[in-house]
Design a protein around this motif. Structure first.
Motif, PDB file in Angstrom:
ATOM      1  N   GLN A   1      15.542   2.814 -31.014  1.00  0.00           N
ATOM      2  CA  GLN A   1      16.558   2.000 -30.350  1.00  0.00           C
ATOM      3  C   GLN A   1      17.094   2.821 -29.168  1.00  0.00           C
ATOM      4  OE1 GLN A   1      17.670  -1.236 -31.697  1.00  0.00           O
ATOM      5  NE2 GLN A   1      15.694  -0.896 -32.677  1.00  0.00           N
ATOM      6  N   PRO A   2      16.371   2.839 -28.037  1.00  0.00           N
ATOM      7  CA  PRO A   2      16.732   3.721 -26.919  1.00  0.00           C
ATOM      8  C   PRO A   2      18.168   3.555 -26.425  1.00  0.00           C
ATOM      9  CG  PRO A   2      14.600   2.699 -26.528  1.00  0.00           C
ATOM     10  CD  PRO A   2      15.181   2.046 -27.744  1.00  0.00           C
ATOM     11  N   ASP A   3      18.672   2.327 -26.391  1.00  0.00           N
ATOM     12  CA  ASP A   3      20.052   2.127 -25.928  1.00  0.00           C
ATOM     13  C   ASP A   3      21.038   2.808 -26.872  1.00  0.00           C
ATOM     14  OD1 ASP A   3      19.154   0.691 -23.762  1.00  0.00           O
ATOM     15  OD2 ASP A   3      19.460  -1.261 -24.704  1.00  0.00           O
ATOM     16  N   ARG A   4      20.794   2.703 -28.167  1.00  0.00           N
ATOM     17  CA  ARG A   4      21.669   3.335 -29.150  1.00  0.00           C
ATOM     18  C   ARG A   4      21.594   4.857 -29.019  1.00  0.00           C
ATOM     19  NH1 ARG A   4      26.160   3.897 -32.057  1.00  0.00           N
ATOM     20  NH2 ARG A   4      25.770   4.949 -34.011  1.00  0.00           N
ATOM     21  N   VAL A   5      20.406   5.391 -28.847  1.00  0.00           N
ATOM     22  CA  VAL A   5      20.245   6.838 -28.689  1.00  0.00           C
ATOM     23  C   VAL A   5      21.040   7.324 -27.480  1.00  0.00           C
ATOM     24  CG1 VAL A   5      18.591   8.692 -28.197  1.00  0.00           C
ATOM     25  CG2 VAL A   5      18.023   6.932 -29.879  1.00  0.00           C
ATOM     26  N   LYS A   6      20.971   6.576 -26.391  1.00  0.00           N
ATOM     27  CA  LYS A   6      21.695   6.956 -25.173  1.00  0.00           C
ATOM     28  C   LYS A   6      23.204   6.983 -25.425  1.00  0.00           C
ATOM     29  CE  LYS A   6      22.403   5.658 -20.387  1.00  0.00           C
ATOM     30  NZ  LYS A   6      22.216   4.667 -19.356  1.00  0.00           N
ATOM     31  N   ILE A   7      23.718   5.960 -26.098  1.00  0.00           N
ATOM     32  CA  ILE A   7      25.157   5.885 -26.400  1.00  0.00           C
ATOM     33  C   ILE A   7      25.577   7.048 -27.293  1.00  0.00           C
ATOM     34  CG2 ILE A   7      26.897   4.560 -27.682  1.00  0.00           C
ATOM     35  CD1 ILE A   7      25.330   2.012 -26.694  1.00  0.00           C
ATOM     36  N   VAL A   8      24.802   7.303 -28.337  1.00  0.00           N
ATOM     37  CA  VAL A   8      25.144   8.379 -29.276  1.00  0.00           C
ATOM     38  C   VAL A   8      25.074   9.725 -28.571  1.00  0.00           C
ATOM     39  CG1 VAL A   8      24.450   9.549 -31.409  1.00  0.00           C
ATOM     40  CG2 VAL A   8      24.444   7.054 -31.304  1.00  0.00           C
ATOM     41  N   ARG A   9      24.070   9.919 -27.724  1.00  0.00           N
ATOM     42  CA  ARG A   9      23.935  11.190 -26.997  1.00  0.00           C
ATOM     43  C   ARG A   9      25.143  11.435 -26.100  1.00  0.00           C
ATOM     44  NH1 ARG A   9      22.180  14.181 -22.715  1.00  0.00           N
ATOM     45  NH2 ARG A   9      20.706  15.832 -23.236  1.00  0.00           N
ATOM     46  N   GLU A  10      25.528  10.426 -25.344  1.00  0.00           N
ATOM     47  CA  GLU A  10      26.683  10.574 -24.456  1.00  0.00           C
ATOM     48  C   GLU A  10      27.950  10.905 -25.247  1.00  0.00           C
ATOM     49  OE1 GLU A  10      26.771   6.939 -22.216  1.00  0.00           O
ATOM     50  OE2 GLU A  10      25.007   7.494 -21.039  1.00  0.00           O
ATOM     51  N   ARG A  11      28.143  10.213 -26.359  1.00  0.00           N
ATOM     52  CA  ARG A  11      29.318  10.462 -27.188  1.00  0.00           C
ATOM     53  C   ARG A  11      29.264  11.862 -27.797  1.00  0.00           C
ATOM     54  NH1 ARG A  11      29.749   5.865 -30.632  1.00  0.00           N
ATOM     55  NH2 ARG A  11      28.141   6.819 -31.891  1.00  0.00           N
ATOM     56  N   TYR A  12      28.086  12.268 -28.223  1.00  0.00           N
ATOM     57  CA  TYR A  12      27.894  13.589 -28.818  1.00  0.00           C
ATOM     58  C   TYR A  12      28.235  14.687 -27.811  1.00  0.00           C
ATOM     59  CZ  TYR A  12      25.745  16.587 -32.361  1.00  0.00           C
ATOM     60  OH  TYR A  12      25.530  17.508 -33.343  1.00  0.00           O
TER      61      TYR A  12
ATOM     62  N   ALA B   1      32.080  18.716 -25.640  1.00  0.00           N
ATOM     63  CA  ALA B   1      32.888  19.229 -24.529  1.00  0.00           C
ATOM     64  C   ALA B   1      34.369  19.273 -24.914  1.00  0.00           C
ATOM     65  CB  ALA B   1      32.682  18.362 -23.286  1.00  0.00           C
ATOM     66  N   GLU B   2      34.822  18.265 -25.649  1.00  0.00           N
ATOM     67  CA  GLU B   2      36.232  18.207 -26.061  1.00  0.00           C
ATOM     68  C   GLU B   2      36.637  19.409 -26.920  1.00  0.00           C
ATOM     69  OE1 GLU B   2      36.851  14.503 -28.079  1.00  0.00           O
ATOM     70  OE2 GLU B   2      36.441  13.320 -26.280  1.00  0.00           O
ATOM     71  N   VAL B   3      35.694  19.920 -27.694  1.00  0.00           N
ATOM     72  CA  VAL B   3      36.029  21.042 -28.582  1.00  0.00           C
ATOM     73  C   VAL B   3      35.513  22.373 -28.051  1.00  0.00           C
ATOM     74  CG1 VAL B   3      36.241  19.592 -30.631  1.00  0.00           C
ATOM     75  CG2 VAL B   3      34.034  20.652 -30.100  1.00  0.00           C
ATOM     76  N   GLY B   4      35.056  22.367 -26.802  1.00  0.00           N
ATOM     77  CA  GLY B   4      34.680  23.618 -26.147  1.00  0.00           C
ATOM     78  C   GLY B   4      33.304  24.158 -26.498  1.00  0.00           C
ATOM     79  N   LEU B   5      32.408  23.293 -26.978  1.00  0.00           N
ATOM     80  CA  LEU B   5      31.042  23.759 -27.239  1.00  0.00           C
ATOM     81  C   LEU B   5      30.284  23.891 -25.927  1.00  0.00           C
ATOM     82  CD1 LEU B   5      30.051  21.551 -30.310  1.00  0.00           C
ATOM     83  CD2 LEU B   5      30.793  23.934 -30.321  1.00  0.00           C
ATOM     84  N   PRO B   6      29.438  24.912 -25.820  1.00  0.00           N
ATOM     85  CA  PRO B   6      28.614  25.026 -24.612  1.00  0.00           C
ATOM     86  C   PRO B   6      27.707  23.794 -24.482  1.00  0.00           C
ATOM     87  CG  PRO B   6      28.529  27.053 -25.916  1.00  0.00           C
ATOM     88  CD  PRO B   6      29.224  26.016 -26.749  1.00  0.00           C
ATOM     89  N   PRO B   7      27.650  23.185 -23.300  1.00  0.00           N
ATOM     90  CA  PRO B   7      26.855  21.958 -23.120  1.00  0.00           C
ATOM     91  C   PRO B   7      25.394  22.109 -23.550  1.00  0.00           C
ATOM     92  CG  PRO B   7      28.151  22.411 -21.165  1.00  0.00           C
ATOM     93  CD  PRO B   7      28.321  23.586 -22.072  1.00  0.00           C
ATOM     94  N   GLU B   8      24.797  23.264 -23.246  1.00  0.00           N
ATOM     95  CA  GLU B   8      23.393  23.471 -23.618  1.00  0.00           C
ATOM     96  C   GLU B   8      23.226  23.443 -25.142  1.00  0.00           C
ATOM     97  OE1 GLU B   8      20.467  27.186 -23.405  1.00  0.00           O
ATOM     98  OE2 GLU B   8      21.010  26.416 -21.419  1.00  0.00           O
ATOM     99  N   PHE B   9      24.147  24.069 -25.842  1.00  0.00           N
ATOM    100  CA  PHE B   9      24.104  24.074 -27.311  1.00  0.00           C
ATOM    101  C   PHE B   9      24.225  22.652 -27.844  1.00  0.00           C
ATOM    102  CE2 PHE B   9      26.534  23.894 -31.273  1.00  0.00           C
ATOM    103  CZ  PHE B   9      25.678  24.563 -32.130  1.00  0.00           C
ATOM    104  N   THR B  10      25.215  21.918 -27.334  1.00  0.00           N
ATOM    105  CA  THR B  10      25.440  20.551 -27.808  1.00  0.00           C
ATOM    106  C   THR B  10      24.215  19.687 -27.538  1.00  0.00           C
ATOM    107  OG1 THR B  10      27.790  20.826 -27.325  1.00  0.00           O
ATOM    108  CG2 THR B  10      27.025  18.586 -27.695  1.00  0.00           C
ATOM    109  N   SER B  11      23.645  19.811 -26.365  1.00  0.00           N
ATOM    110  CA  SER B  11      22.471  19.030 -26.004  1.00  0.00           C
ATOM    111  C   SER B  11      21.285  19.361 -26.909  1.00  0.00           C
ATOM    112  CB  SER B  11      22.112  19.276 -24.545  1.00  0.00           C
ATOM    113  OG  SER B  11      20.973  18.544 -24.184  1.00  0.00           O
ATOM    114  N   GLU B  12      21.036  20.644 -27.109  1.00  0.00           N
ATOM    115  CA  GLU B  12      19.918  21.056 -27.957  1.00  0.00           C
ATOM    116  C   GLU B  12      20.128  20.627 -29.404  1.00  0.00           C
ATOM    117  OE1 GLU B  12      19.102  25.226 -27.446  1.00  0.00           O
ATOM    118  OE2 GLU B  12      18.779  24.996 -25.293  1.00  0.00           O
TER     119      GLU B  12
END
Length: 117
Positions: free
Chosen positions: A59-70, A75-86
């Protein structure tokens, strides 16, 4: 033992002060493992639901929404973006693989049931 050797082996008096931190990290690691297990259990339920209702696994649209929210939550809790993305990529790859395998298994069972009828 010299103080330098003591520091290398973690036997110095100062290392004892780390125990409360280590205990809390152990507790958090346990919570993370339980939450990940719960997340994968829910993904199994999703796979069954998708299979029963003939919904495609991906469900690509759902994956995109969840990824953006994730990423935003990270970012809100200060995690490094690369870590969060990986971490997200690892989670989504694992859950997609799990869903795909389970849906294939369920489809095979359903196909066998139809063949026998």
């Amino acid at each position: 033992m010299s103080s330098e050797a003591s520091n290398r082996t973690g036997n110095s008096a100062g290392a004892n002060g780390l125990e409360p931190f280590r205990r809390r990290l152990d507790e958090i690691d346990e919570q993370i493992a339980k939450l990940l297990g719960e997340r994968l259990d829910i993904c199994r339920d999703v796979a069954v639901y998708k299979s029963e209702h003939e919904i495609p696994m991906m469900q690509p649209d759902r994956v995109k929404i969840v990824r953006e929210r994730y990423l935003a939550r990270g970012a809100e809790v200060g995690l490094p973006p690369e870590f969060t993305s990986e971490l997200f990529e690892l989670l989504i790859a694992t859950t997609c693989r799990l869903e795909d395998e389970l849906m294939d298994e369920l489809a095979s069972v359903n196909d066998q049931g139809r063949s026998a009828a």
